[in-house]
Write a protein that holds these residues in place. Structure first.
Motif, PDB file in Angstrom:
ATOM      1  N   VAL A  59      37.031  46.230  43.478  1.00 37.98           N
ATOM      2  CA  VAL A  59      36.424  45.096  44.172  1.00 37.98           C
ATOM      3  C   VAL A  59      37.497  44.194  44.771  1.00 37.98           C
ATOM      4  O   VAL A  59      37.406  43.801  45.937  1.00 37.98           O
ATOM      5  CB  VAL A  59      35.516  44.303  43.214  1.00 37.98           C
ATOM      6  CG1 VAL A  59      35.085  42.987  43.849  1.00 37.98           C
ATOM      7  CG2 VAL A  59      34.306  45.127  42.860  1.00 37.98           C
ATOM      8  N   ILE A 118      38.687  35.207  41.968  1.00 39.35           N
ATOM      9  CA  ILE A 118      38.757  35.038  43.421  1.00 39.35           C
ATOM     10  C   ILE A 118      38.882  33.561  43.772  1.00 39.35           C
ATOM     11  O   ILE A 118      39.720  33.153  44.581  1.00 39.35           O
ATOM     12  CB  ILE A 118      37.503  35.654  44.093  1.00 39.35           C
ATOM     13  CG1 ILE A 118      37.508  37.171  43.934  1.00 39.35           C
ATOM     14  CG2 ILE A 118      37.439  35.276  45.571  1.00 39.35           C
ATOM     15  CD1 ILE A 118      36.230  37.836  44.403  1.00 39.35           C
ATOM     16  N   LEU A 119      38.036  32.777  43.116  1.00 39.36           N
ATOM     17  CA  LEU A 119      38.015  31.340  43.396  1.00 39.36           C
ATOM     18  C   LEU A 119      39.366  30.704  43.095  1.00 39.36           C
ATOM     19  O   LEU A 119      39.918  29.949  43.909  1.00 39.36           O
ATOM     20  CB  LEU A 119      36.924  30.719  42.521  1.00 39.36           C
ATOM     21  CG  LEU A 119      36.308  29.414  42.964  1.00 39.36           C
ATOM     22  CD1 LEU A 119      35.637  29.575  44.325  1.00 39.36           C
ATOM     23  CD2 LEU A 119      35.254  28.992  41.932  1.00 39.36           C
ATOM     24  N   VAL A 172      27.141  40.743  33.993  1.00 44.96           N
ATOM     25  CA  VAL A 172      27.325  39.286  34.108  1.00 44.96           C
ATOM     26  C   VAL A 172      28.791  38.895  33.945  1.00 44.96           C
ATOM     27  O   VAL A 172      29.358  38.198  34.804  1.00 44.96           O
ATOM     28  CB  VAL A 172      26.440  38.551  33.075  1.00 44.96           C
ATOM     29  CG1 VAL A 172      26.699  37.051  33.135  1.00 44.96           C
ATOM     30  CG2 VAL A 172      24.975  38.844  33.337  1.00 44.96           C
ATOM     31  N   LEU A 192      38.042  43.658  48.715  1.00 44.61           N
ATOM     32  CA  LEU A 192      37.994  42.317  49.280  1.00 44.61           C
ATOM     33  C   LEU A 192      39.253  42.036  50.103  1.00 44.61           C
ATOM     34  O   LEU A 192      39.186  41.494  51.216  1.00 44.61           O
ATOM     35  CB  LEU A 192      37.853  41.320  48.135  1.00 44.61           C
ATOM     36  CG  LEU A 192      37.767  39.854  48.499  1.00 44.61           C
ATOM     37  CD1 LEU A 192      36.701  39.639  49.549  1.00 44.61           C
ATOM     38  CD2 LEU A 192      37.444  39.055  47.250  1.00 44.61           C
ATOM     39  N   ALA A 238      34.541  36.524  40.044  1.00 43.27           N
ATOM     40  CA  ALA A 238      34.266  35.370  40.896  1.00 43.27           C
ATOM     41  C   ALA A 238      35.263  34.250  40.604  1.00 43.27           C
ATOM     42  O   ALA A 238      35.811  33.630  41.521  1.00 43.27           O
ATOM     43  CB  ALA A 238      32.833  34.887  40.678  1.00 43.27           C
ATOM     44  N   SER A 266      29.469  43.946  47.257  1.00 47.03           N
ATOM     45  CA  SER A 266      28.767  43.194  46.218  1.00 47.03           C
ATOM     46  C   SER A 266      27.732  44.074  45.523  1.00 47.03           C
ATOM     47  O   SER A 266      27.683  44.134  44.287  1.00 47.03           O
ATOM     48  CB  SER A 266      28.137  41.929  46.809  1.00 47.03           C
ATOM     49  OG  SER A 266      27.346  42.240  47.915  1.00 47.03           O
ATOM     50  N   ILE A 279      42.065  31.980  45.624  1.00 47.54           N
ATOM     51  CA  ILE A 279      41.936  31.335  46.933  1.00 47.54           C
ATOM     52  C   ILE A 279      42.402  29.885  46.835  1.00 47.54           C
ATOM     53  O   ILE A 279      43.139  29.384  47.687  1.00 47.54           O
ATOM     54  CB  ILE A 279      40.477  31.410  47.445  1.00 47.54           C
ATOM     55  CG1 ILE A 279      40.097  32.858  47.758  1.00 47.54           C
ATOM     56  CG2 ILE A 279      40.304  30.540  48.695  1.00 47.54           C
ATOM     57  CD1 ILE A 279      38.711  33.027  48.339  1.00 47.54           C
ATOM     58  N   VAL A 308      31.283  40.118  36.715  1.00 48.82           N
ATOM     59  CA  VAL A 308      31.073  39.379  37.960  1.00 48.82           C
ATOM     60  C   VAL A 308      31.632  37.964  37.834  1.00 48.82           C
ATOM     61  O   VAL A 308      32.334  37.487  38.742  1.00 48.82           O
ATOM     62  CB  VAL A 308      29.571  39.346  38.332  1.00 48.82           C
ATOM     63  CG1 VAL A 308      29.310  38.294  39.399  1.00 48.82           C
ATOM     64  CG2 VAL A 308      29.119  40.712  38.824  1.00 48.82           C
ATOM     65  N   LEU A 309      31.323  37.302  36.731  1.00 50.25           N
ATOM     66  CA  LEU A 309      31.823  35.934  36.573  1.00 50.25           C
ATOM     67  C   LEU A 309      33.348  35.922  36.538  1.00 50.25           C
ATOM     68  O   LEU A 309      33.987  35.071  37.157  1.00 50.25           O
ATOM     69  CB  LEU A 309      31.248  35.290  35.310  1.00 50.25           C
ATOM     70  CG  LEU A 309      29.756  34.944  35.365  1.00 50.25           C
ATOM     71  CD1 LEU A 309      29.305  34.267  34.079  1.00 50.25           C
ATOM     72  CD2 LEU A 309      29.451  34.047  36.562  1.00 50.25           C
TER      73      LEU A 309
END
Lengths: 717, 717
Positions: A510, A422-423, A412, A514, A419, A635, A426, A415-416
């Motif tokens: 990862v 990445i967010l 968890v 990506l 994420a 993923s 970007i 991944v969070l």
């Protein structure tokens, strides 16, 4: 003001030459240490011989592989890409060879030094890891920058350099997958006959597989981990530079140069971090109970280290595991701070938006956060691993269930974190430049940021197997208990840093994958990647399945290879007179040879899949389906890799916790259940889990290299 | 010629009323069978009481849940959707209640009939499963068609009906997740104290948890599986109709009607298939060694059955497991052939392209192919399970590793089959209509095709726990060994059909989820779902993580709930005098109550996540990220679910293989290792694995229902 790309390249080349200088200096220093008594040297020689035998054999197979692939590349693409491919393979292979070379010489010296004190041992083991870490970043940077300069006037120069990444990936495939199978096959094989059937302890010299087991630690955790991160490091820089070149803005030269500049800054920062650990004055280490201060170190013989003495960790003979861990952590944090400061200058000099500096910050924080999350889930001072230890009381089944649940739960946070990273990347890129490509460039740059301190993070990681080997040598050569006690302390520390290193490796894999995916989409000229497009979903599903297939194959490979070792060890105990009594001489080489051959044989199928499936899907279902395949693999592979690595780490440490005397300690029913968990965890954490990093990246880089060759596939929509 | 949608709806309504007629007739028939002697009836009554207690308590909690969600829906969306939600919940709940009602009455009658012959037992158990199967399809179709007719003039009618799917999903969540926790907690709790601590056999009436365990079989495999497939069945029809309505072509009414027509055709086909198994003349079943032929059955008392006698499977007293399996398989194949014939007429009458008939064919073949692949990987006559059995010889650790590897490997075929089915469906739809939406409509229609024979496939599945219970009752009431022998044969068959049923359930869940995703994208008015868009990748990663989090929570839930049962069972053995000697009376109700309460409590967290996370992501990161989330969950969940279900099934059967006397048989070290595998497999195959079907579909339907409420998220790109 704007910096031309070639200036950044030359700066990166220069710092990496400095890195090479450090490697040479440190290598000389380590080889100068006392290699111990005759018994120790004999054991070390056997390990060296085994390691060399494995590497020689592996590189023979690799050479054939490299020649075939290079021919394919120069036939279907360009000879320049093939050249870069070969250079990438040689650079990664060279770094791996150097890392192994020193690791199998530092082990015996660490054991000898541990006779004199804890910090002396730490310094040699860590110094050996530092050679690996600095070789990886320096060789990678030198290779890429030189190729960049060679093809300087060619507009396709960055496309050619993707071949370097493919070369690095090929080595990683052999080192990580082949090495992973080798190390666990030898480990399980040695344990099954030695511990279980014959009742002799771990690292007993009567066990014919004991040398193979010790070689395996180096093969898997030094060469394997090194090649894995060499690939991530190179891949993230290549992806960032490739994406940077396509940015429509005027300053695309600055965007191409920036990842190289950040890497250059990272080399300097890593050296700083390394000296925070090894820079301590040798002459003061034996003053038990005392801590180092600035005045003592002013007399240091290690002059470069002296400048950093104020930051040097305080390690003395009574240092606890926590103290040692703090020392290593501080070195990584120190390097991170240096990266941040210098990369701010780099961003300002490049003339790009300050947002890109924030992106580097995001990458660094994410990398460290994933490492901490991994540590939380695998350390026996924390709840998750203690819950597994508790579950051992009701038997092996509940131990396994709880371990798998912990592994799943441990996905968890990584991944969070990823994420959010990445967010944010970007978003920051998008704010700076307004395009989706800028956002993806920012993701790649975050990856470069995360890996910028690789020189020192890899040092904390590659140090582990050296300490582990040192313990084995101390045991086999019957050194006093206090020596073994010290090497055990170093080894424990190595287990923790290995777990966090694995979290770091998968997190960076990862981000790299990506970034490579984004570079692939750009290179394949895919305008619109509609997720509901006709071939995308089948691509995603097949992609998500790949890590499962790959893991099944690697897990079964360990089983098969281990079985061959078991038969050989049984044969030797049966046929060699006096082996059990200690009068006969075991044939270590035979076990090393079997491990080597079976590991290389068993990796062929999973390895081929990683290369062939993207090409097959790309040509059969088209370039969009291939993008879906990569997303699915990335993923699903991320999740499975984190779960396997952390379940494995937690089982290992739950067993260690029980061995400290909890729940009846060694020999109790709880311990037996914990051993089952640990045995299941072995291929999880050392073979299948880490191999997924390679799968994710290799599939991406193969797609990128062959990007221009894919069309719309066979089905006509 | 073109059929108006409402004509198709009325045809579907009529056939489903026929289905209800069958259910009533079959129910009466089964209740008319001999319920056995007094001891058997007493045990059956306890199971009935426990099952009712669980359902009553579950439905109480569900009522509160349904009222809250209905209020939320009518506040933020429309009251019509809320109404459909409530109807969907009631329809699914009703089918589940009916299925359970007959299952806990058929069990004792199966045991009694098994005293007279194998086929008599099979017919009652299968007839009970058929009631469940036909209730599911009929209740679902009646509910949806009536709601369609009620909102006939409203342009939003199909949007409202998505609420029906959400209602069905909510029941499935409670039945599958809550039921899954219940069944394994009771099973593990009963075994840990009974078998392990007290050394009393399985199904021993002295064990206070024995009734809870028997109730659990019904709760998990009848009500849970039924609600799961009710959800898939409704969801695939809703998704197909919703997508059909948006097809730009003139014949969108025909596209909306077609899924209902296919379902109607499936009801008829399922009845045909069911009669192939139960239609045999009762009076001839005891003629051992003889097979049925057409002239004998001409005298049959079961008149409807007589028409199908030519196809009826030949089952006699000497029937092997293979014969029984063939009988069930033939019924499913027979139904499939009928569906194909009738749906060809349906497609022609609807006036749509013949390609859509091919799509139905693709769906049917894919469903059966996945079922066969599942059977291959979990049956002990095949290599994968035998490899696990072999691995038990080297202990629990290798058993676990091999089992996990088999589970991982077993994902390859289902994924490839599904990928090819999606690809072919999209291609066929695209060829027929030229749009992406037509392709996605075809995928949804393939799902409807796959599930069209659900009436009979669910019958083969829901029959298993009845046979299992019958065995338990035979054991507890000390019936002769030959009776137990027959119920064991029926139970073995049930284990195989349960494994294939699980493959079918997950395969259909993926197609349904995909269709719902497509419907969501349409409803949310997402024009372009660029996979490299700013929020998609974080969405995909978080989505891929959800199945891991969900599985971790459900696995730990089983552990916690089982622990409470263990404490209660220990307490009773400690406090109730003469319990172990058989003179004291155990308090079955207390164990049932604890299982019920803990299962419902432990499902709150995972259940809430499935509902809340899509809403959270949709509102925070926007509707594109939510689409990414669904894709991530679907792909990663598919893989994990197949792996868990098949590892679990294979471990179970590896143990059964050893119990036939292989590798030392029961009590050997190999058997002990196999028991560890089986125990790990229990929550895999009966709790966490199947719960993922619900997660995948529930997240999709929540997104679809709330589709219009999502914007572009909080981050401003």
């Amino acid at each position: 003001m704007e910096l031309p790309a070639s200036a950044s390249i030359i700066i990166a080349l220069s710092t990496s030459l400095a890195g090479i200088g450090f490697v040479g200096w440190q290598l000389r220093k380590i080889l100068g240490y006392d290699p111990g008594n005759e018994a120790m040297r004999a054991i070390a020689a056997a390990i060296q011989e085994g390691a060399t035998a494995f590497l020689t054999r592996e590189y023979q197979v690799l050479a054939i592989f490299v020649i075939i692939v290079a021919t394919v590349i120069s036939t279907f693409l360009q000879w320049q890409t093939a050249l870069c491919f070969v250079v990438g393979a040689i650079a990664s292979g060279g770094a791996g060879y150097l890392g192994m070379y020193v690791a199998v010489r530092a082990n015996v010296r660490t054991a000898a030094a541990a006779s004199h004190g804890l910090h002396k041992g730490l310094r040699i083991a860590f110094g050996s890891g530092a050679i690996m870490g600095m070789s990886v970043v320096s060789f990678s940077l030198i290779g890429m920058t030189l190729l960049y300069l060679v093809f300087n006037s060619n507009p396709n120069q960055l496309i050619y350099i993707t071949g370097f990444g493919f070369g690095a990936s090929s080595i990683a495939l052999f080192a990580r997958v082949g090495g992973g199978i080798y190390t666990k096959a030898a480990d399980v094989g040695a344990d099954l006959v030695g511990k279980v059937e014959k009742g002799i302890p771990e690292d007993d010299p009567r066990n014919p597989a004991v040398i193979a087991d010790n070689v395996g630690d180096n093969v898997g955790d030094v060469a394997g981990m090194g090649a894995d991160l060499f690939e991530s490091y190179s891949g993230s820089i290549i992806a960032a530079a490739t994406l940077g070149a396509t940015l429509s803005s005027d300053s695309s030269a600055a965007f191409v140069g920036l990842p190289f500049l950040v890497a250059a800054v990272g080399v300097i920062a890593s050296l700083f971090g390394i000296f925070m650990v090894i820079g301590k004055n040798q002459d003061t280490t034996q003053m038990s109970g005392q801590t180092t201060n600035l005045s003592q170190t002013a007399t240091s013989s290690s002059r470069i280290g002296a400048y950093f003495m104020h930051f040097v960790a305080k390690i003395d003979e009574n240092a606890t595991l926590e103290d040692l861990l703090t020392a290593l952590r501080r070195s990584i944090w120190g390097a991170s701070v240096v990266v941040l400061g210098l990369s701010l200058i780099a961003v300002l000099v490049s003339g790009v938006s300050i947002n890109y500096w924030l992106v580097i910050l995001v990458g660094l924080i994410a990398g460290n956060a994933i490492a901490y999350a991994t540590e939380y889930f695998t350390s026996y001072t924390e709840k998750p691993t203690l819950a597994i230890a508790k579950a051992t009381q009701t038997g092996a089944a509940t131990t396994i269930i709880q371990g798998l649940a912990v592994g799943m739960m441990s996905t968890v946070l990584p991944v969070l974190i990823t994420a959010v990273a990445i967010l944010l990347s970007i978003w920051l890129g998008h704010r700076a430049d307004g395009t989706i490509t800028a956002g993806l460039y920012a993701v790649a740059l975050a990856g470069v940021g995360m890996l910028s301190t690789l020189g020192v993070t890899l040092a904390t990681d590659a140090y582990g197997p050296v300490a582990d080997n040192a313990g084995g040598i101390a045991e086999m050569s019957h050194l006093p208990a206090e020596v073994r006690h010290r090497t055990d302390a170093l080894d424990s520390l190595g287990n923790t840093t290995a777990a966090t290193g694995k979290g770091f490796a998968i997190g960076s894999a990862v981000l790299t994958a990506l970034a490579l995916l984004a570079a692939y989409v750009t290179a394949a000229k895919i305008d619109n990647l509609n997720i509901l497009g006709p071939t995308m979903l089948p691509g995603i599903l097949i992609g998500a399945m790949m890590p499962y297939l790959f893991s099944a194959l690697t897990m079964m490979a360990v089983g098969k290879a281990a079985h061959e070792i078991v038969l050989e060890v049984r044969r030797q105990f049966h046929e060699i007179p006096g082996l059990m009594e200690g009068t006969g001489q075991p044939d270590y080489k035979a076990c090393v040879g079997i491990s080597t051959e079976s590991a290389l044989r068993e990796m062929i199928l999973p390895g081929s899949l990683a290369v062939v499936v993207p090409l097959l899907i790309g040509h059969m279902l088209g370039k969009e389906a291939l993008a879906g395949l990569l997303i699915g693999t990335m993923s699903s592979g991320f999740l499975l890799a984190v779960m396997m690595a952390n379940s494995g780490g937690a089982w290992d440490n739950a067993k260690k916790w029980i061995e400290t005397g909890q729940y009846g300690g060694k020999g109790s029913d709880a311990h037996k259940a914990a051993v089952v968990g640990d045995t299941v965890g072995d291929p999880f954490k050392d073979t299948s889990g880490p191999s997924l990093n390679i799968l994710i990246k290799l599939m991406s880089i193969v797609s990128l290299v062959f990007a221009t060759s894919f069309g719309s596939g066979l089905l006509n929509f």
